[in-house]
Design a protein around this motif. Sequence first.
Motif, PDB file in Angstrom:
ATOM      1  N   ILE A  38       0.880  -1.166   0.000  1.00  0.00           N
ATOM      2  CA  ILE A  38       0.000   0.000   0.000  1.00  0.00           C
ATOM      3  C   ILE A  38       0.916   1.213   0.000  1.00  0.00           C
ATOM      4  O   ILE A  38       1.609   1.486   0.976  1.00  0.00           O
ATOM      5  CB  ILE A  38      -0.923   0.006   1.228  1.00  0.00           C
ATOM      6  CG1 ILE A  38      -1.706  -1.306   1.310  1.00  0.00           C
ATOM      7  CG2 ILE A  38      -1.878   1.196   1.162  1.00  0.00           C
ATOM      8  CD1 ILE A  38      -2.489  -1.478   2.595  1.00  0.00           C
ATOM      9  N   THR A  39       0.935   1.931  -1.118  1.00  0.00           N
ATOM     10  CA  THR A  39       1.907   3.005  -1.317  1.00  0.00           C
ATOM     11  C   THR A  39       1.201   4.332  -1.548  1.00  0.00           C
ATOM     12  O   THR A  39       0.300   4.430  -2.387  1.00  0.00           O
ATOM     13  CB  THR A  39       2.805   2.700  -2.534  1.00  0.00           C
ATOM     14  OG1 THR A  39       3.422   1.423  -2.346  1.00  0.00           O
ATOM     15  CG2 THR A  39       3.875   3.759  -2.694  1.00  0.00           C
ATOM     16  N   GLY A  40       1.619   5.360  -0.802  1.00  0.00           N
ATOM     17  CA  GLY A  40       1.082   6.706  -0.987  1.00  0.00           C
ATOM     18  C   GLY A  40       2.163   7.663  -1.435  1.00  0.00           C
ATOM     19  O   GLY A  40       3.245   7.703  -0.842  1.00  0.00           O
ATOM     20  N   THR A  41       1.892   8.424  -2.496  1.00  0.00           N
ATOM     21  CA  THR A  41       2.841   9.409  -3.020  1.00  0.00           C
ATOM     22  C   THR A  41       2.130  10.757  -3.132  1.00  0.00           C
ATOM     23  O   THR A  41       1.101  10.861  -3.805  1.00  0.00           O
ATOM     24  CB  THR A  41       3.375   8.997  -4.401  1.00  0.00           C
ATOM     25  OG1 THR A  41       3.935   7.677  -4.314  1.00  0.00           O
ATOM     26  CG2 THR A  41       4.437   9.965  -4.895  1.00  0.00           C
ATOM     27  N   PRO A  42       2.630  11.814  -2.461  1.00  0.00           N
ATOM     28  CA  PRO A  42       1.957  13.114  -2.505  1.00  0.00           C
ATOM     29  C   PRO A  42       2.092  13.782  -3.862  1.00  0.00           C
ATOM     30  O   PRO A  42       3.061  13.555  -4.594  1.00  0.00           O
ATOM     31  CB  PRO A  42       2.684  13.909  -1.420  1.00  0.00           C
ATOM     32  CG  PRO A  42       4.045  13.305  -1.363  1.00  0.00           C
ATOM     33  CD  PRO A  42       3.862  11.839  -1.655  1.00  0.00           C
ATOM     34  N   VAL A 128      11.292   6.644  -0.824  1.00  0.00           N
ATOM     35  CA  VAL A 128      10.568   6.239   0.377  1.00  0.00           C
ATOM     36  C   VAL A 128      10.851   7.215   1.522  1.00  0.00           C
ATOM     37  O   VAL A 128      12.003   7.505   1.838  1.00  0.00           O
ATOM     38  CB  VAL A 128      10.969   4.807   0.793  1.00  0.00           C
ATOM     39  CG1 VAL A 128      10.290   4.439   2.117  1.00  0.00           C
ATOM     40  CG2 VAL A 128      10.594   3.806  -0.288  1.00  0.00           C
ATOM     41  N   HIS A 129       9.792   7.725   2.141  1.00  0.00           N
ATOM     42  CA  HIS A 129       9.921   8.581   3.326  1.00  0.00           C
ATOM     43  C   HIS A 129       9.838   7.750   4.601  1.00  0.00           C
ATOM     44  O   HIS A 129      10.640   7.907   5.515  1.00  0.00           O
ATOM     45  CB  HIS A 129       8.828   9.656   3.326  1.00  0.00           C
ATOM     46  CG  HIS A 129       8.839  10.520   4.550  1.00  0.00           C
ATOM     47  ND1 HIS A 129       9.724  11.560   4.710  1.00  0.00           N
ATOM     48  CD2 HIS A 129       8.080  10.479   5.683  1.00  0.00           C
ATOM     49  CE1 HIS A 129       9.518  12.135   5.887  1.00  0.00           C
ATOM     50  NE2 HIS A 129       8.529  11.499   6.499  1.00  0.00           N
ATOM     51  N   ALA A 130       8.859   6.868   4.667  1.00  0.00           N
ATOM     52  CA  ALA A 130       8.694   5.993   5.823  1.00  0.00           C
ATOM     53  C   ALA A 130       7.850   4.800   5.416  1.00  0.00           C
ATOM     54  O   ALA A 130       7.060   4.875   4.464  1.00  0.00           O
ATOM     55  CB  ALA A 130       8.038   6.729   6.989  1.00  0.00           C
TER      56      ALA A 130
END
Length: 330
Positions: A38-42, A128-130
Amino acid sequence: MSLYTSAGPYRSKPLFDRGTQLRTEGPVFVIGAVNMDITGTPAEGLRTGDSNPGRVALSPGGVGRNIAENLRLLDRKVSLITIMGEDAYGDIIREQCRNAGIDLQFSFTDPLARTSTYLCVNEENGDVHAAIADMSIYELLTPERLEALLPILNKGAMLIADANLPEKTLKWLAAKITIPIVADPVSCAKAERLRPLLSGLTLIKPNIPEAELLTGMEIRGDGDLGRAADALHRLGVRRVYISLGGRGVWADDLREGGELIPCFPGVVVNTTGCGDAFVAAAADAFLSGLSTLEAARRALAASAVCAEDHAAVNPRMSREMIDLKVNGKV
């Protein structure tokens, strides 16, 4: 304490010559993790502690699964050995693997366990941030489960293991497997699990912190990369690829020596899975008879192809796409 003690580069007969069998027509066995990613990218710069407009993607992933799918896209026969729960995420992953041509006949299901899940928040540029990984299910992938598969495993072309496996399982593989073995350290938290494998390892791809952990030496600059690789050679590793992130990779062979090879240019959409693409392409190149340095260039080209897609595995990955990257045509 550093394991590297000699005054100059160490190049002599490799310790890995132990009667390994190379059957390039056999399947590549990949033993490791599958996740629901599950990946979120702003859409713009990431603001921590706030809700960010952007894109959220749900897709099958995991180091082992990603390597297996990349190998299939590179026209290798692949059998993935993993463990999943009897849940919705497991069903989605099983269907995707079958559609990708990944053999699952030797994988396991545990009705009481949760299929592994990887939750990742990216920076705007795809880095990747976290991340949070719920991967406790892999403690169930034990030597006792794998014992019956040993005669089958040793008839393959290669075995690729990731450090999501329990250390006792990796130790068992080191003692029992006679075909070439490739290992992915996954993270600093898990890299030490690979120590039992090093004495007979064909290929490894650590980043700098992982290489420091495995060798016991500090890497303070490019001049230390060859010495770190030599320390891994002394422990028995044949091909060493130390990842330098956006700078490329230090590729090092006990016979050929080492060289810093830069990344290939390209649009970076998402870096998740680029290391898995590298491992798959490096393994494919080894089985194709290419040198360590040639393999590094193809593996970096595969990483560049991977980075051009939002998914952890770019469906456009192929030997032809890698050729185009290597030759500067895309």
